[in-house]
Motif scaffolding. Structure first.
Motif, PDB file in Angstrom:
ATOM      1  N   GLN A  25     -16.019  19.755  10.108  1.00  0.00           N
ATOM      2  CA  GLN A  25     -15.561  18.410   9.751  1.00  0.00           C
ATOM      3  C   GLN A  25     -15.140  18.353   8.288  1.00  0.00           C
ATOM      4  O   GLN A  25     -14.112  17.763   7.959  1.00  0.00           O
ATOM      5  CB  GLN A  25     -16.671  17.379   9.999  1.00  0.00           C
ATOM      6  N   VAL A  26     -15.937  18.934   7.419  1.00  0.00           N
ATOM      7  CA  VAL A  26     -15.618  18.914   5.987  1.00  0.00           C
ATOM      8  C   VAL A  26     -14.339  19.687   5.716  1.00  0.00           C
ATOM      9  O   VAL A  26     -13.496  19.262   4.916  1.00  0.00           O
ATOM     10  CB  VAL A  26     -16.803  19.454   5.152  1.00  0.00           C
ATOM     11  N   GLN A  27     -14.141  20.808   6.390  1.00  0.00           N
ATOM     12  CA  GLN A  27     -12.909  21.574   6.207  1.00  0.00           C
ATOM     13  C   GLN A  27     -11.686  20.764   6.636  1.00  0.00           C
ATOM     14  O   GLN A  27     -10.650  20.793   5.971  1.00  0.00           O
ATOM     15  CB  GLN A  27     -12.979  22.897   6.962  1.00  0.00           C
ATOM     16  N   ARG A  28     -11.805  20.031   7.755  1.00  0.00           N
ATOM     17  CA  ARG A  28     -10.687  19.185   8.199  1.00  0.00           C
ATOM     18  C   ARG A  28     -10.417  18.082   7.169  1.00  0.00           C
ATOM     19  O   ARG A  28      -9.260  17.788   6.854  1.00  0.00           O
ATOM     20  CB  ARG A  28     -10.991  18.567   9.561  1.00  0.00           C
ATOM     21  N   LEU A  29     -11.478  17.499   6.637  1.00  0.00           N
ATOM     22  CA  LEU A  29     -11.303  16.447   5.633  1.00  0.00           C
ATOM     23  C   LEU A  29     -10.684  16.997   4.356  1.00  0.00           C
ATOM     24  O   LEU A  29      -9.870  16.318   3.718  1.00  0.00           O
ATOM     25  CB  LEU A  29     -12.644  15.778   5.320  1.00  0.00           C
ATOM     26  N   GLU A  30     -11.052  18.196   3.991  1.00  0.00           N
ATOM     27  CA  GLU A  30     -10.453  18.819   2.812  1.00  0.00           C
ATOM     28  C   GLU A  30      -8.945  18.940   2.989  1.00  0.00           C
ATOM     29  O   GLU A  30      -8.178  18.635   2.073  1.00  0.00           O
ATOM     30  CB  GLU A  30     -11.076  20.193   2.582  1.00  0.00           C
ATOM     31  N   ASP A  31      -8.521  19.346   4.176  1.00  0.00           N
ATOM     32  CA  ASP A  31      -7.083  19.448   4.462  1.00  0.00           C
ATOM     33  C   ASP A  31      -6.396  18.091   4.340  1.00  0.00           C
ATOM     34  O   ASP A  31      -5.301  17.985   3.779  1.00  0.00           O
ATOM     35  CB  ASP A  31      -6.853  20.032   5.856  1.00  0.00           C
ATOM     36  N   VAL A  32      -7.043  17.063   4.861  1.00  0.00           N
ATOM     37  CA  VAL A  32      -6.475  15.714   4.785  1.00  0.00           C
ATOM     38  C   VAL A  32      -6.349  15.274   3.332  1.00  0.00           C
ATOM     39  O   VAL A  32      -5.304  14.759   2.910  1.00  0.00           O
ATOM     40  CB  VAL A  32      -7.334  14.698   5.582  1.00  0.00           C
ATOM     41  N   VAL A  33      -7.382  15.497   2.557  1.00  0.00           N
ATOM     42  CA  VAL A  33      -7.358  15.094   1.146  1.00  0.00           C
ATOM     43  C   VAL A  33      -6.261  15.832   0.395  1.00  0.00           C
ATOM     44  O   VAL A  33      -5.501  15.226  -0.373  1.00  0.00           O
ATOM     45  CB  VAL A  33      -8.747  15.319   0.493  1.00  0.00           C
ATOM     46  N   PHE A  34      -6.151  17.129   0.593  1.00  0.00           N
ATOM     47  CA  PHE A  34      -5.093  17.892  -0.081  1.00  0.00           C
ATOM     48  C   PHE A  34      -3.709  17.415   0.341  1.00  0.00           C
ATOM     49  O   PHE A  34      -2.798  17.313  -0.483  1.00  0.00           O
ATOM     50  CB  PHE A  34      -5.237  19.393   0.164  1.00  0.00           C
ATOM     51  N   THR A  35      -3.539  17.093   1.607  1.00  0.00           N
ATOM     52  CA  THR A  35      -2.248  16.590   2.085  1.00  0.00           C
ATOM     53  C   THR A  35      -1.908  15.270   1.396  1.00  0.00           C
ATOM     54  O   THR A  35      -0.772  15.052   0.958  1.00  0.00           O
ATOM     55  CB  THR A  35      -2.279  16.403   3.614  1.00  0.00           C
ATOM     56  N   ILE A  36      -2.898  14.402   1.281  1.00  0.00           N
ATOM     57  CA  ILE A  36      -2.678  13.102   0.619  1.00  0.00           C
ATOM     58  C   ILE A  36      -2.338  13.309  -0.852  1.00  0.00           C
ATOM     59  O   ILE A  36      -1.410  12.691  -1.387  1.00  0.00           O
ATOM     60  CB  ILE A  36      -3.913  12.196   0.778  1.00  0.00           C
ATOM     61  N   LEU A  37      -3.099  14.187  -1.516  1.00  0.00           N
ATOM     62  CA  LEU A  37      -2.867  14.407  -2.942  1.00  0.00           C
ATOM     63  C   LEU A  37      -1.520  15.067  -3.226  1.00  0.00           C
ATOM     64  O   LEU A  37      -0.884  14.771  -4.244  1.00  0.00           O
ATOM     65  CB  LEU A  37      -3.996  15.265  -3.528  1.00  0.00           C
ATOM     66  N   GLU A  38      -1.083  15.933  -2.339  1.00  0.00           N
ATOM     67  CA  GLU A  38       0.172  16.640  -2.549  1.00  0.00           C
ATOM     68  C   GLU A  38       1.396  15.790  -2.229  1.00  0.00           C
ATOM     69  O   GLU A  38       2.483  16.058  -2.722  1.00  0.00           O
ATOM     70  CB  GLU A  38       0.196  17.927  -1.722  1.00  0.00           C
ATOM     71  N   SER A  39       1.208  14.786  -1.402  1.00  0.00           N
ATOM     72  CA  SER A  39       2.349  13.919  -1.084  1.00  0.00           C
ATOM     73  C   SER A  39       2.471  12.855  -2.170  1.00  0.00           C
ATOM     74  O   SER A  39       1.508  12.482  -2.824  1.00  0.00           O
ATOM     75  CB  SER A  39       2.166  13.263   0.279  1.00  0.00           C
ATOM     76  N   ASP A  40       3.651  12.390  -2.362  1.00  0.00           N
ATOM     77  CA  ASP A  40       3.885  11.362  -3.372  1.00  0.00           C
ATOM     78  C   ASP A  40       3.898   9.968  -2.762  1.00  0.00           C
ATOM     79  O   ASP A  40       4.391   9.030  -3.377  1.00  0.00           O
ATOM     80  CB  ASP A  40       5.211  11.630  -4.093  1.00  0.00           C
ATOM     81  N   THR A  41       3.381   9.879  -1.554  1.00  0.00           N
ATOM     82  CA  THR A  41       3.367   8.594  -0.875  1.00  0.00           C
ATOM     83  C   THR A  41       1.925   8.129  -0.675  1.00  0.00           C
ATOM     84  O   THR A  41       0.972   8.892  -0.852  1.00  0.00           O
ATOM     85  CB  THR A  41       4.051   8.698   0.501  1.00  0.00           C
ATOM     86  N   LYS A  42       1.805   6.888  -0.281  1.00  0.00           N
ATOM     87  CA  LYS A  42       0.482   6.348   0.012  1.00  0.00           C
ATOM     88  C   LYS A  42      -0.039   6.973   1.304  1.00  0.00           C
ATOM     89  O   LYS A  42       0.745   7.365   2.177  1.00  0.00           O
ATOM     90  CB  LYS A  42       0.556   4.827   0.178  1.00  0.00           C
ATOM     91  N   PRO A  43      -1.370   7.044   1.446  1.00  0.00           N
ATOM     92  CA  PRO A  43      -1.933   7.587   2.690  1.00  0.00           C
ATOM     93  C   PRO A  43      -1.496   6.759   3.901  1.00  0.00           C
ATOM     94  O   PRO A  43      -1.404   5.531   3.829  1.00  0.00           O
ATOM     95  CB  PRO A  43      -3.441   7.480   2.488  1.00  0.00           C
ATOM     96  N   PHE A  54     -15.758  10.882   6.535  1.00  0.00           N
ATOM     97  CA  PHE A  54     -16.731  11.041   5.456  1.00  0.00           C
ATOM     98  C   PHE A  54     -17.995  10.232   5.770  1.00  0.00           C
ATOM     99  O   PHE A  54     -19.105  10.699   5.554  1.00  0.00           O
ATOM    100  CB  PHE A  54     -16.159  10.594   4.106  1.00  0.00           C
ATOM    101  N   ASP A  55     -17.810   9.040   6.286  1.00  0.00           N
ATOM    102  CA  ASP A  55     -18.951   8.189   6.619  1.00  0.00           C
ATOM    103  C   ASP A  55     -19.794   8.818   7.727  1.00  0.00           C
ATOM    104  O   ASP A  55     -21.024   8.810   7.658  1.00  0.00           O
ATOM    105  CB  ASP A  55     -18.474   6.792   7.037  1.00  0.00           C
TER     106      ASP A  55
END
Length: 108
Positions: A25-43, A54-55
């Protein structure tokens, strides 16, 4: 330790399975966070929904901590442990069921 058909080996196996589940689960969330941070758009709404995991992880870790604390207290009190009793206070039903089930034990 042998109560309710749960040996120390079984307890270690279900605990390892749960930790592997949390790791994935944490690995999947890490991917999501990196995708959000790398994009220049809102999540996106899908990104936000994924971040809600995370909850679930926090609740799962709290449930596991309480579970092991109850096992420790049982062992200190009478030298024996009862997995079913220790898992009764876990509010996440699926986690409680996974801790009680040794049928899907993982192997390393």
């Amino acid at each position: 330790m042998e109560r309710n058909g749960k040996s120390l080996t079984d307890l270690c196996a279900v605990s390892a399975r749960e930790m592997s589940h949390l790791q994935a689960q944490v690995q999947r969330l890490e991917d999501v966070v990196f995708t959000i941070l790398e994009s220049d758009t809102k999540p996106t709404s899908k990104d936000r929904q994924a971040l809600q995991d995370f909850d679930v992880i926090v609740q799962t870790l709290a449930g596991l901590a309480g579970f092991f604390q109850r096992l420790q207290l049982q062992s200190a009190d009478n030298g024996d442990t009862d997995v079913m009793q220790a898992s009764e206070a876990i509010t996440l039903q699926k986690l409680r069921e996974r801790l009680r089930d040794t049928a899907e034990v993982i192997t390393f």
